[in-house]
Design a protein around this motif. Sequence first.
Motif, PDB file in Angstrom:
ATOM      1  N   ARG A  35       0.720  -1.215  -0.021  1.00 47.55           N
ATOM      2  CA  ARG A  35      -0.097  -0.032   0.043  1.00 47.55           C
ATOM      3  C   ARG A  35       1.043   1.378  -0.073  1.00 47.55           C
ATOM      4  NH1 ARG A  35      -3.241  -2.146   4.689  1.00 47.55           N
ATOM      5  NH2 ARG A  35      -2.480   0.049   5.852  1.00 47.55           N
ATOM      6  N   ALA A 162      -1.923  13.768   3.713  1.00 46.44           N
ATOM      7  CA  ALA A 162      -3.264  13.253   4.234  1.00 46.44           C
ATOM      8  C   ALA A 162      -3.053  11.901   4.594  1.00 46.44           C
ATOM      9  CB  ALA A 162      -4.323  13.630   3.228  1.00 46.44           C
ATOM     10  N   GLU A 163      -2.393  10.875   4.115  1.00 46.30           N
ATOM     11  CA  GLU A 163      -1.978   9.764   4.291  1.00 46.30           C
ATOM     12  C   GLU A 163      -0.706   9.587   3.961  1.00 46.30           C
ATOM     13  OE1 GLU A 163      -5.138   6.615   2.398  1.00 46.30           O
ATOM     14  OE2 GLU A 163      -5.864   8.254   1.322  1.00 46.30           O
ATOM     15  N   ARG A 350      -1.490   6.802   8.911  1.00 42.39           N
ATOM     16  CA  ARG A 350      -2.632   7.814   9.013  1.00 42.39           C
ATOM     17  C   ARG A 350      -3.283   7.390   7.563  1.00 42.39           C
ATOM     18  NH1 ARG A 350      -5.646  12.262   7.466  1.00 42.39           N
ATOM     19  NH2 ARG A 350      -6.539  13.566   9.134  1.00 42.39           N
ATOM     20  N   ASP A 351      -4.576   6.909   7.549  1.00 43.41           N
ATOM     21  CA  ASP A 351      -5.323   6.629   6.267  1.00 43.41           C
ATOM     22  C   ASP A 351      -6.749   7.389   6.130  1.00 43.41           C
ATOM     23  OD1 ASP A 351      -7.290   5.194   7.825  1.00 43.41           O
ATOM     24  OD2 ASP A 351      -6.155   3.335   7.362  1.00 43.41           O
ATOM     25  N   LYS A 352      -7.429   7.124   5.515  1.00 49.97           N
ATOM     26  CA  LYS A 352      -8.702   7.968   5.252  1.00 49.97           C
ATOM     27  C   LYS A 352      -9.541   7.832   6.586  1.00 49.97           C
ATOM     28  CE  LYS A 352      -9.018   7.553   0.075  1.00 49.97           C
ATOM     29  NZ  LYS A 352      -7.681   6.868  -0.031  1.00 49.97           N
ATOM     30  N   SER A 353      -9.429   7.036   7.458  1.00 53.64           N
ATOM     31  CA  SER A 353     -10.504   7.113   8.610  1.00 53.64           C
ATOM     32  C   SER A 353      -9.786   6.698   9.805  1.00 53.64           C
ATOM     33  CB  SER A 353     -11.474   5.887   8.433  1.00 53.64           C
ATOM     34  OG  SER A 353     -10.630   4.690   8.208  1.00 53.64           O
ATOM     35  N   TYR A 355      -5.905   6.086  12.374  1.00 51.96           N
ATOM     36  CA  TYR A 355      -4.630   5.967  12.794  1.00 51.96           C
ATOM     37  C   TYR A 355      -4.103   4.411  13.313  1.00 51.96           C
ATOM     38  CZ  TYR A 355      -3.905  11.020  12.703  1.00 51.96           C
ATOM     39  OH  TYR A 355      -4.013  12.701  12.640  1.00 51.96           O
ATOM     40  N   GLU A 376      -9.833   4.107  14.961  1.00 50.75           N
ATOM     41  CA  GLU A 376     -10.719   5.123  13.990  1.00 50.75           C
ATOM     42  C   GLU A 376     -10.471   6.750  14.401  1.00 50.75           C
ATOM     43  OE1 GLU A 376     -11.948   4.022  11.017  1.00 50.75           O
ATOM     44  OE2 GLU A 376     -10.750   2.042  11.532  1.00 50.75           O
ATOM     45  N   ASN A 388      -8.568  15.958  12.553  1.00 50.59           N
ATOM     46  CA  ASN A 388      -8.675  16.532  11.357  1.00 50.59           C
ATOM     47  C   ASN A 388      -7.748  17.432  10.737  1.00 50.59           C
ATOM     48  OD1 ASN A 388      -9.686  18.438  13.457  1.00 50.59           O
ATOM     49  ND2 ASN A 388     -10.247  19.674  12.023  1.00 50.59           N
ATOM     50  N   GLU A 393     -13.266  17.649   7.636  1.00 53.20           N
ATOM     51  CA  GLU A 393     -13.297  16.349   8.332  1.00 53.20           C
ATOM     52  C   GLU A 393     -13.834  16.201   9.541  1.00 53.20           C
ATOM     53  OE1 GLU A 393      -8.926  14.161   6.807  1.00 53.20           O
ATOM     54  OE2 GLU A 393      -8.738  16.230   7.981  1.00 53.20           O
ATOM     55  N   PRO A 451       0.947   6.762  -0.031  1.00 59.08           N
ATOM     56  CA  PRO A 451       0.266   5.914  -0.768  1.00 59.08           C
ATOM     57  C   PRO A 451       0.732   5.404  -1.987  1.00 59.08           C
ATOM     58  CG  PRO A 451      -1.481   7.371   0.398  1.00 59.08           C
ATOM     59  CD  PRO A 451      -0.074   7.975   0.520  1.00 59.08           C
TER      60      PRO A 451
END
Length: 453
Positions: A35, A162-163, A350-353, A355, A376, A388, A393, A451
Amino acid sequence: MRRRWILGTLSMVLLAAFAPVGSADEGTPAERDARWQLAYAEDFSADPDVDGQPWVRDPMGPDSPWAVDAFDDDGRAFKEMSDPAFSKQLKSLDVYRKQVSFGDSDWLTAEVAAVDKNKDGRPDSEPGLSTVSLPDGTRGGLISQPSWDAGVLVRPSKPLPAEYRVEMTLRGIDFGGKRDGSFEYDGKFNGYTPEGCKTSYPWTFEGALPDTERCDYPDVTNFNGFYYLTILDHANPAPHGNPGIHYRRKIIMDGYYTATENNYATCNPKTGEIYPTPESNANGVNAIFAMGDKFRNNNISNEYYFKTACGEFDGTKPFDPGGNYGGILTSAELQPELLPDASYTFAVERDKSGYTIEMSGPFRYVGETTLRFRHEFVEDGRPIWHYNQRPEEYDGRFNQQLTHTGPTGTHTTRDTWPEGSAYPDTFIIGDPHLNFYEGSAVVGDIRLYVPTT
C-alpha cells in the motif's frame, strides 16, 4: 503480594499479541507494504551539520519563530495562572535554539534548544545531533542531551500528507530506566548525572510556584523518557517547557521511565498479563491515542486511550477489576542491552479513517515480534484529539471550554476544537522538554511513505 490480572485465555492473548489489533482489513505485512511507496529516507550517512551551527536566542512572544499558542514558554496561559511569579522567574533565564534542515530536499529539521540560566549569552549545555558509526558498518543519528534543561528533536520540515506511514529505527537508548535491575548505573541515577539541582523550574501545569527558588521546585530525576515517534497537531514543533507538549499530541509512542512507586501497569504481550510497572525494567513503550473529549493535568493534557495485547483501556478508569492499576499502561518493554546489534522500529500510519501504531523488535518476554494497534478517528464515540487536517473532516461536535487554574488566577481556553478548525500532522523524535529528561539515543533511519499510486 504482587497483584496481577490475566485477560482471557492464553489462546486469546497469543492471538492479540501476534495479530494486528484493530480493523480486520489491515492485511498481512506484505499487503500493507504494497500500500505504501517510499517518499523520503534519511540514514544519517551524511552528517546533518547541526552541532557546528550558531545558537540563536529565542525572542519569545507571538512573533517568535517557535511560537505556537497560549501554552508557549512565555505563554499567556501561564501568566494568567501565576503572575507576577511566572514573569519574574522567566526573566531569570534565556532560551537559545538551533533550527537546522537536512536530508533529501531538506525534508527533515533538527530543533535543538538549551537554557541559559545565568544569562551570560550562551547556553549552559551543548545538546546536539550528529552522526556515529555502528558496529555493523552503518551510521546513525546521535541525539545527545547531556543536561536536563535542554531538548533535541527531529521533525518534518513540512506537515505530513493526508495519508502516510512514517517510521524510525532505534539503535541505541540511554534516557534512564534500569540497567541490571537498578536505576543507578554509570555514576548516574535514572540517566541523570548527579551535578547540581535538577528541577522543573519555572514551568508546571499550574504555572509558576510563587516565592519559590529554582532548587526548591520539584526534582525531575525520578522521571526520564524519550519520544520514539509521536504525532503533534501543529507545524513547528520544538523543545518547550514540559506542560505545553501535553496539549498538542495526537498519537503518542514514548517511553516514560519513572523511578517512583506508582500504580502504572505494563503489559506482557506474550501472556496478556498486566503487572506493576515498578516490577518492569523501566524501559517500556507507551502506545497512546490521545482522547479528544477528556482532559487531565489541570486541563492541559488529554486523557489516554490504550490498545495493547492485554486489551483496550480508557485511561480514566482502572486497568483491572480490582482497581489496582491506572494512569499509564505500557505496551511492551525494550531490552536496551541488545542495542545496537539489534534494533527496534516504530511506525505510525494515517489513512482515510484512522491511525495505526506499530512497533517491532525483540521485546522482553515475547522476543522478536510486531505489534499493531488501530483506532478510527472517532471510535465508539471517542475521538482522537485534533485528528482533522482539513475543516471538512470535522463538524465541531467535540468543542469545549476549559478552565486552567493556577496559584493567582485562571486561564480559559474558550474553544478547544471548534468547527472550521484544522490541525496539520507532524512527527517528533527525541526530547521536546526544556525542563525534563537527560540522556542520549541513536536513530538508525527515518522514513516517510505515501500511498502507492
